[in-house]
Motif scaffolding. Structure first.
Motif, short mmCIF file in Angstrom:
data_model
loop_
_atom_site.label_atom_id
_atom_site.label_comp_id
_atom_site.label_asym_id
_atom_site.label_seq_id
_atom_site.Cartn_x
_atom_site.Cartn_y
_atom_site.Cartn_z
N LEU A 136 48.47 18.93 -30.83
CA LEU A 136 47.53 17.95 -31.39
C LEU A 136 46.93 17.16 -30.24
O LEU A 136 47.65 16.65 -29.38
N ARG A 137 45.59 17.10 -30.21
CA ARG A 137 44.91 16.33 -29.15
C ARG A 137 43.91 15.36 -29.77
O ARG A 137 43.35 15.64 -30.82
N GLU A 138 43.69 14.26 -29.05
CA GLU A 138 42.69 13.27 -29.49
C GLU A 138 41.38 13.54 -28.77
O GLU A 138 41.37 13.85 -27.58
N PHE A 139 40.29 13.44 -29.51
CA PHE A 139 38.96 13.60 -28.91
C PHE A 139 38.16 12.33 -29.18
O PHE A 139 38.34 11.69 -30.21
N PRO A 140 37.25 11.95 -28.25
CA PRO A 140 36.38 10.81 -28.54
C PRO A 140 35.41 11.16 -29.67
O PRO A 140 35.05 12.34 -29.83
N ARG A 141 35.03 10.15 -30.43
CA ARG A 141 34.03 10.38 -31.47
C ARG A 141 32.72 10.74 -30.76
O ARG A 141 32.26 10.02 -29.88
N PRO A 142 32.09 11.88 -31.11
CA PRO A 142 30.91 12.31 -30.35
C PRO A 142 29.68 11.43 -30.61
O PRO A 142 29.50 10.92 -31.72
N ASP A 143 28.87 11.26 -29.58
CA ASP A 143 27.55 10.64 -29.76
C ASP A 143 26.65 11.72 -30.35
O ASP A 143 26.56 12.81 -29.80
N LEU A 144 25.99 11.41 -31.44
CA LEU A 144 25.19 12.44 -32.10
C LEU A 144 23.76 12.44 -31.56
O LEU A 144 23.07 11.42 -31.64
N PRO A 145 23.30 13.57 -31.04
CA PRO A 145 21.88 13.66 -30.70
C PRO A 145 21.05 13.85 -31.98
O PRO A 145 21.61 14.08 -33.05
N GLN A 146 19.75 13.73 -31.83
CA GLN A 146 18.84 13.93 -32.97
C GLN A 146 19.11 15.29 -33.63
O GLN A 146 19.21 16.31 -32.94
N GLY A 147 19.28 15.29 -34.96
CA GLY A 147 19.47 16.55 -35.68
C GLY A 147 20.91 17.00 -35.80
O GLY A 147 21.19 18.06 -36.35
N ALA A 148 21.86 16.19 -35.29
CA ALA A 148 23.28 16.57 -35.36
C ALA A 148 23.97 15.79 -36.48
O ALA A 148 23.47 14.77 -36.95
N ALA A 149 25.14 16.28 -36.88
CA ALA A 149 25.92 15.61 -37.91
C ALA A 149 27.40 15.71 -37.58
O ALA A 149 27.82 16.57 -36.81
N LEU A 150 28.16 14.77 -38.13
CA LEU A 150 29.61 14.82 -38.00
C LEU A 150 30.18 15.02 -39.39
O LEU A 150 29.87 14.27 -40.32
N LEU A 151 30.99 16.08 -39.53
CA LEU A 151 31.57 16.41 -40.83
C LEU A 151 33.02 15.95 -40.83
O LEU A 151 33.79 16.27 -39.92
N ARG A 152 33.40 15.18 -41.85
CA ARG A 152 34.83 14.85 -42.02
C ARG A 152 35.47 16.03 -42.74
O ARG A 152 35.06 16.38 -43.84
N THR A 153 36.43 16.67 -42.09
CA THR A 153 36.98 17.93 -42.61
C THR A 153 37.84 17.67 -43.84
O THR A 153 38.77 16.85 -43.80
N LEU A 154 37.54 18.39 -44.92
CA LEU A 154 38.41 18.34 -46.10
C LEU A 154 39.29 19.58 -46.16
O LEU A 154 40.43 19.53 -46.59
N ARG A 155 38.74 20.71 -45.77
CA ARG A 155 39.50 21.96 -45.75
C ARG A 155 39.01 22.87 -44.62
O ARG A 155 37.81 22.92 -44.34
N SER A 156 39.96 23.57 -44.03
CA SER A 156 39.62 24.70 -43.18
C SER A 156 40.63 25.79 -43.52
O SER A 156 41.39 25.64 -44.48
N GLU A 157 40.63 26.86 -42.77
CA GLU A 157 41.52 27.96 -43.15
C GLU A 157 42.19 28.58 -41.94
O GLU A 157 41.75 28.40 -40.81
N VAL A 158 43.27 29.29 -42.20
CA VAL A 158 43.95 30.10 -41.19
C VAL A 158 43.79 31.53 -41.67
O VAL A 158 44.40 31.94 -42.64
N CYS A 159 42.91 32.28 -41.01
CA CYS A 159 42.66 33.64 -41.48
C CYS A 159 43.23 34.64 -40.47
O CYS A 159 43.81 34.28 -39.45
N GLY A 160 43.05 35.91 -40.75
CA GLY A 160 43.56 36.95 -39.87
C GLY A 160 43.00 36.82 -38.46
O GLY A 160 43.70 37.09 -37.48
#
Ligand SMILES: [Zn+2]
Ligand SMILES: [Zn+2]
Length: 357
Positions: free
Chosen positions: A10-34
């Motif tokens: 587990l690592r900490e990352f700084p909150r990114p500065d968003l350039p024009q046209g970018a977005a930050l998504l708060r993750t609700l789900r991801s997956e572990v696939c093959g």
């Protein structure tokens, strides 16, 4: 994932500065696939470790620097439930993109959670937030689609949409699906929607074959409880002694290929999509299995943005298909080593990542 075979950190990352046209998504789900298991085993080339795995994910737009236009053409807003196409930076100018029309083979193409390095930031779903750079294809998750159905389908569903497109299934076809992992299970459901009248799924273990029935398979053949000859006979018995119109390979085992060639009828079609990593050569008799059979063989690599959008439409239109059941269990960010171990041992079809746990 700092390196192949290393425990997940587990690592900490700084909150990114968003350039024009970018977005930050708060993750609700991801997956572990093959693919994540392959990444962990170091079996994919050109992966810039350390990476934040998790290529197909869903969340809520936490922040954006607008306007950010979704693929549907409307402006996205903070608070929208959103999903995104994990492939980005496809160039649209190279020979693969323009001359051969095979953008999934574009050499500039990058994929969240696979070919994006964590040294560049939050480019993966096993995280509390995901940075969506300008140009990433973002879509609102349709109101009627549950998070669990979206992520249960996940990357396997996108791949399956592409497989069905390559297979050109016709009304009334008999289709054999080799493999009942996340890709094979989705392929079963989509073959039915595409008009197949009989679907035979081959795989193991028994619980996954039971889920294959729920996804739409008429017949299942247990790889562990049948011989090659018994499976071949079962397919012949179901097809006037001819073999299947279409065979879809989603098994990822070299032995599946000669078997699949045998299961297809004369003039049939075989789509190979499960060999995402090199599992070694398969032995084929070109005279009997291809040439004399007048067989058509097609490969299928990755997916394009249209497969992503079609997957959303399918999820919206077919709520009765239990995609959610493919995603068997949720794991928090501190349980990812356990999730990988469970996925590696194939104890569950797919592990889900829920950063709130
Ligand atoms: Zn290109
Ligand atoms: Zn995947």
């Amino acid at each position: 994932m700092s390196a192949p075979r290393a425990p997940i950190e587990l690592r900490e990352f700084p909150r990114p500065d968003l350039p024009q046209g970018a977005a930050l998504l708060r993750t609700l789900r991801s997956e572990v696939c093959g693919t994540d298991v392959h990444l962990w085993h170091g079996r994919l080339s050109g992966v810039p470790y350390p990476i934040i795995p998790g290529h197909v994910s869903a969340g809520v737009i936490d922040a954006l620097r607008g306007p950010v236009i979704g693929i549907d053409g409307s402006s996205l807003r903070e608070g929208d439930r959103a999903v995104f196409f994990d492939v980005h930076r496809t160039c649209g100018r190279c020979r693969a993109c323009t001359v051969h029309r095979t953008p999934t083979r574009c050499s500039s193409r990058r994929v969240y959670g696979i070919t994006d390095s964590a040294t560049e930031g939050l480019f993966g779903g096993w995280a509390e937030a995901i940075y969506l750079e300008p140009g990433v294809g973002i879509a609102r998750l349709p109101e009627a689609v549950s998070l669990d159905d979206y992520i249960g389908g996940g990357c396997g569903l996108l791949t399956a949409v592409h497989i069905i497109e390559r297979a050109e299934i016709r009304l009334g076809d008999t289709v054999v699906v080799q493999g009942v992992g996340a890709v094979g299970l989705s392929a079963v459901a989509l073959a039915r929607i595409a008009g197949a009248s009989r679907i035979i799924a081959i795989g193991a273990p028994a619980e996954r074959l039971a889920l294959a029935h729920e996804m739409g398979a008429d017949t299942t053949l247990d790889l562990a409880a049948t011989t090659l000859d018994e499976r071949r006979q079962a397919v012949l018995d179901a097809t006037f002694g001819e073999g299947a119109d279409v065979v879809l390979e989603a098994a990822g085992a070299a032995a599946a290929v000669p078997e699949g060639l045998d299961l297809a009828r004369v003039g049939g079609r075989y789509v190979i999509a499960g060999h995402y990593t090199d599992v070694g050569p398969a032995s084929v008799n070109a005279h009997h299995q291809i040439n004399r059979k007048h067989l058509e063989i097609r490969g299928c690599w990755g997916s394009e943005v249209r497969h992503f959008l079609r997957a959303l439409s399918i999820l919206e239109r077919h709520p009765a298909i239990p995609f959610r059941k493919i995603g068997a269990r949720r794991y928090g960010l501190h349980q990812l080593n356990e999730a990988l171990a469970d996925a590696e041992a194939m104890r569950i079809p797919k592990a889900l990542v829920d950063p709130s746990l």
